[in-house]
Design an enzyme around this catalytic site. Structure first.
Site, short mmCIF file in Angstrom:
data_model
loop_
_atom_site.label_atom_id
_atom_site.label_comp_id
_atom_site.label_asym_id
_atom_site.label_seq_id
_atom_site.Cartn_x
_atom_site.Cartn_y
_atom_site.Cartn_z
CG ASN A 21 48.68 41.46 39.74
OD1 ASN A 21 49.84 41.55 40.12
ND2 ASN A 21 47.82 40.60 40.27
CG HIS A 111 49.71 30.15 38.25
ND1 HIS A 111 48.42 29.92 37.83
CD2 HIS A 111 49.95 29.25 39.24
CE1 HIS A 111 47.91 28.90 38.52
NE2 HIS A 111 48.82 28.48 39.39
CD GLU A 181 49.63 37.47 41.80
OE1 GLU A 181 48.94 38.26 41.13
OE2 GLU A 181 49.25 36.32 42.04
C1 GRF Z 1 46.22 37.15 40.27
O1 GRF Z 1 46.28 36.40 41.44
C2 GRF Z 1 47.02 36.48 39.19
O2 GRF Z 1 48.02 35.66 39.67
C3 GRF Z 1 46.00 35.62 38.49
O3 GRF Z 1 44.81 36.36 38.56
C4 GRF Z 1 44.82 37.20 39.71
C5 GRF Z 1 44.41 38.56 39.26
O4 GRF Z 1 44.22 39.41 40.36
N1 GRF Z 1 46.43 35.31 37.15
P1 GRF Z 1 43.92 40.95 40.15
O5 GRF Z 1 42.66 41.06 39.32
O6 GRF Z 1 45.10 41.52 39.46
O7 GRF Z 1 43.75 41.50 41.52
#
Ligand code: GRF
Length: 201
Positions: A21, A111, A181
């Site tokens: 993300n 989340h 996301e």
């Molecule tokens: C994501 O699924 C987010 O919803 C949660 O932590 C995860 C992080 O994933 N808060 P990444 O490290 O961005 O792949």
């Protein structure tokens, strides 16, 4: 030029995992002169997300518990980088109250489920998707919410859903949710940033 520079709204990302993300957010804002990802904060010195930040010329800061909970050093760093918004992306520590207050309406988390269900302490990563699978619900999704002093309970800014089928495993659900996301987090941050003034203008 100077005046324009002063109007740029700056983002700090707090992330401690793989950082997919965080990468999407960095890519999203890269070509936009009105916004800048200035700081990547992590509580793990070996988090892969730190390399991504460095490759993109973003300053990094490693937190430890004492610094986060027994000092307000992080506020100084956020001020030094003129940070207007904090985006948590895979950061599992509860935010201390001094930080919640200083960044009220300016600190959000993503989340991987539809809050208020499937949230709270211990509800992170694959645990969330296993609980969703166990519950046999017809859909899951994402929740982007403001951060307060409890897990996953700040007011909700945005949700998006994806349909589930009974055959979906927890890993399948995780994949569907992560796609959502990646699609939505950065644009939602941009809209929020557009609607708030600079913190120190
Ligand atoms: C994501 O699924 C987010 O919803 C949660 O932590 C995860 C992080 O994933 N808060 P990444 O490290 O961005 O792949």
């Amino acid at each position: 030029m100077q005046g324009k520079y002063l109007n740029v709204k700056n983002i700090a990302i707090f992330a401690s995992g793989t950082g997919s993300n965080a990468r999407k957010i960095v890519e999203h804002f890269k070509e936009n002169p009105d916004f800048s990802v200035k700081l990547l904060v992590s509580n793990r010195a070996d988090a892969p997300v730190l390399d991504m930040a460095t490759e993109n010329g973003i300053a990094t800061l490693i937190l430890n518990r004492k610094m986060f909970y027994e000092s307000e050093e992080i506020l100084t760093a956020l001020q030094q980088h003129d940070i207007d918004l904090i985006a948590l992306a895979g950061f599992l520590w509860l935010a201390p109250s001094y930080l919640v207050k200083a960044y009220e309406g300016r600190m959000v988390n993503i989340h991987p489920a539809l809050l208020p269900a499937f949230g709270g302490k211990g509800m992170h990563g694959i645990h969330v998707h296993e609980a969703v699978k166990q519950a046999g619900v017809a859909q899951s999704g994402i929740t982007i919410h403001f951060v307060n002093e409890q897990y996953d309970s700040g007011s909700i800014l945005f949700q998006a859903t994806c349909p589930l089928s009974p055959e979906d495993t927890a890993a399948d659900i995780a994949r569907k949710v992560l796609q959502l996301e990646h699609l939505h987090y950065a644009p939602v941050l941009q809209e929020l940033l557009t609607n708030i003034p600079k913190l120190h203008s």
